[in-house]
Design an enzyme around this catalytic site. Sequence first.
Site, short mmCIF file in Angstrom:
data_model
loop_
_atom_site.label_atom_id
_atom_site.label_comp_id
_atom_site.label_asym_id
_atom_site.label_seq_id
_atom_site.Cartn_x
_atom_site.Cartn_y
_atom_site.Cartn_z
NE ARG A 37 -5.90 14.81 -0.33
CZ ARG A 37 -6.79 14.50 -1.22
NH1 ARG A 37 -8.05 14.51 -0.73
NH2 ARG A 37 -6.37 13.74 -2.43
CB CYS A 62 -4.75 10.47 -0.04
SG CYS A 62 -3.20 11.38 0.79
CB CYS A 83 23.98 10.52 -5.50
SG CYS A 83 24.05 9.52 -4.05
CB CYS A 125 -12.35 -3.59 -3.74
SG CYS A 125 -11.60 -3.58 -5.26
#
Length: 483
Positions: free
Chosen positions: A119, A246, A306, A433
Amino acid sequence: MTHANILKLEKEIRQLKNTLRAKEEELLTLKNEYNKSFNRDTENTNEIPRWAIERYSRQALLLELGSAKEIISKLMKGSVLIVGAGGLGCPAAIYLVGAGVGCIGIVDYDAVEITNLHRQPLHSEVKVGMSKVDSAAIALKQMNSNVKVIPYNLQLDSSNALSIISEYDVILDATDNAVTRYLINDACVLTKKPLVSAAALQLSGQFTVYNYPPRDSTSDDEQIENCPCYRCLFPTPAPPETMGSCSQNGVLGPVPGVMGCLQAIEAIKILLGKTTIAGYLLMVDASDWTFTKVKLRKRNPKCLICSKNATIKKLIDYEQFCNAQASDKDLDLKILSSNERIHPKAFNEEIYLKLSPTMMDSDIKATDTDDVLNNKLSKEIRSDRILIDVRSFGEFDMCNIPSFINYPIDRINFDSLAKVVKEKNVQEVYFICRRGNDSQIATKQLKDKLIHSYKTTTLPTVKDISGGLHEWSKTVDNNFPIY
């Protein structure tokens, strides 16, 4: 081939890479000198160079963006800072350099890995191990030697963000973590820079423009109020464990490519002074190609950074603010004590190698309903020891350790699991995991349920395998794939 031969070949390749890099730099220097000489000799100082007209003619013909000379001139004088040389930053940089934006800055602290290549098109196999910004700079200079590319091989933080961001006209947030998002947003507000932000995960993405026009600009108050900053919409960060990435959740390579291209389009439009998507959010779902454009809330009148009465006047400690690390990498949770964890090597030697040969592999499937899944789990437990892999079904199908039952953490019913453990008189439960984060969460939640269920009786042993499958690959099975 012996190990010595491999080391020798790797050394030769490194030397060739260095030689190639030096030759590329030499070529770029010669091209730049030639272009400068050509421009001095053949072009008037107030005219667009001939080479620029020839190179950028296709976009210069777009009258809706302005006159040809205006388009070329504004882009050549413009500058864009891209924070992140990954899935979003690479395609954005490619098209900004292609468009002839005069100066491109790229910030990233990471090195190229093989998992990036599906990617991140600026990087390649021969650049694995090279810093991402150097890899990107080499590729971009090969594309357009007339553009100045400045690599910043560092992690953007409160000590350097203002000085770097203040040097550029437009900022692109191409990162993947909340800490840096808040940092970039606040720095852009303080330096009055427009921020083009995007995100991509799995098959979806989203993008918008924040702080454009910035407060105190020449635009009218209504236009400014309609364009919030990131902190206006998200005054407090989400818990770090709820934030996807990702590396954790996966992404289809072209999806960040699409979002990065959209960022490049908006940056070009800002440099040309054209209307942007500011005030709106575009959400893209590639599974059915749904494009949804939603209007954002106006600037928060109580925004700490802001609003007219802002209280944040300088950058803060954003890791402390977000209770997370400023990294696109996986989280490194530490929620268990050392006696609640076991190292993969110790687990292998003390537990795994002594498993009963009658233990069966899991028959749990992604299509199972929660009731079916829990029933199967109960039937499959034939031992006083349970090994549970809490990764997603897709990850487990890609690679797994035999004898582990796949029970994804987002599907686990800890009340039901605790009940099964008690009814089956299970004495030991081990969770694993990918990196040792979700397994800690699962361990803690099951222990909490068991404490409530067992009350005064002795609890079963419940542990996570520290470091997860990455550490298993390093210390137990070097052939197990790291992803």
